[in-house]
Design an enzyme around this catalytic site. Structure first.
Site, PDB file in Angstrom:
ATOM      1  N   GLY A 130       0.751  -1.063   0.128  1.00 11.67           N
ATOM      2  CA  GLY A 130      -0.110   0.259   0.084  1.00 11.67           C
ATOM      3  C   GLY A 130       0.974   1.124  -0.011  1.00 11.67           C
ATOM      4  N   CYS A 131       0.243   2.621   0.523  1.00 19.45           N
ATOM      5  CA  CYS A 131       1.094   3.584   0.526  1.00 19.45           C
ATOM      6  C   CYS A 131       2.361   3.380   1.210  1.00 19.45           C
ATOM      7  CB  CYS A 131       0.014   4.664   1.357  1.00 19.45           C
ATOM      8  SG  CYS A 131       1.004   6.265   1.708  1.00 19.45           S
ATOM      9  N   PHE A 132       3.425   3.788   0.194  1.00 22.68           N
ATOM     10  CA  PHE A 132       4.825   3.592   0.761  1.00 22.68           C
ATOM     11  C   PHE A 132       5.204   4.592   1.865  1.00 22.68           C
ATOM     12  CE2 PHE A 132       6.849   5.499  -3.561  1.00 22.68           C
ATOM     13  CZ  PHE A 132       6.398   6.767  -2.925  1.00 22.68           C
TER      14      PHE A 132
END
Length: 215
Positions: A56-58
């Site tokens: 997901g969002c890094f």
């Protein structure tokens, strides 16, 4: 990204032929880790190993790993797609095939790969396909990108263990891809260690409540 505004086509992988062409020159990134001061780019010490994770969002994913004792350095970037040296905007377009990922360089005598896998599985929902929470797109898919046969075997075994745990809790099939690591492209300096620079920054990263054994 809100699912209300997300375009469905962003959840479909491009082909090598339809992907953006990219560029020959790497995009500019940071030289050092904002938290530890370690150099982001290789060469790394010879006793280090590395792996790449997509969950997901890094921004939030990277923080999960840089906090672990035994991790030498982390960096966010793009991998597992087609476009050479992509920009963040290009990756978000869904036309590169790349995933938002975290490169984790670690000392195996201080932290095991099994521990890294446990953090990976516990920190997101690996059953959501081309999304993670409200973030929809191929760049948010779950992935483990390995550098050795041993890592691949451990990742596949842990996937089986986690699948049994998730099934018991009512979740569906794991959609995580476990493949040999492809070229890692460093993300822009702005994204490196983002939540250390912006403590109140938003990143919709959430797990399933499982606790994965790492002995």
């Amino acid at each position: 990204m809100s699912l209300f505004y997300a375009k469905p086509e962003k959840a479909k992988m491009p082909t090598e032929k339809t992907a953006l062409k990219g560029r020959n020159v790497p995009i500019e990134t940071a030289a050092e880790h904002f938290v530890s001061g370690m150099p982001l780019a290789p060469p790394y010490p010879s006793n280090m190993q590395q792996c790449v994770f997509g969950l997901g969002c890094f921004w939030g994913a990277e923080r999960k790993f840089w906090q672990l004792p035994g991790v030498y350095v982390t960096a966010v970037g793009y991998s597992a797609g087609f476009t050479p040296n992509p920009t963040y905007e290009e990756v978000c377009s869904g036309s590169t095939g790349h995933n938002e990922v975290v490169l984790v360089v670690y000392n195996p005598s201080q932290v095991s790969f099994k521990k890294l896998l446990a953090v990976f599985w516990e920190s997101h929902n690996p059953t959501q396909g081309m999304r993670q929470g409200n973030d929809l797109g191929t760049q948010y898919r779950s992935g483990v990108y390995v550098y050795s046969d041993e890592q691949a075997e451990q990742a596949e075994h842990s996937k089986q263990v986690v699948q049994a745990m998730l099934t018991e809790k009512g979740y569906g099939e794991i959609t995580t891809e476990i493949i040999k690591a492809k070229e890692f492209y460093f993300a822009e300096a702005y994204h490196q260690q983002y939540l250390a620079k912006n403590p109140n920054g938003y990143c919709g990263l959430g797990g399933t409540g499982i606790v994965v054994p790492c002995d």
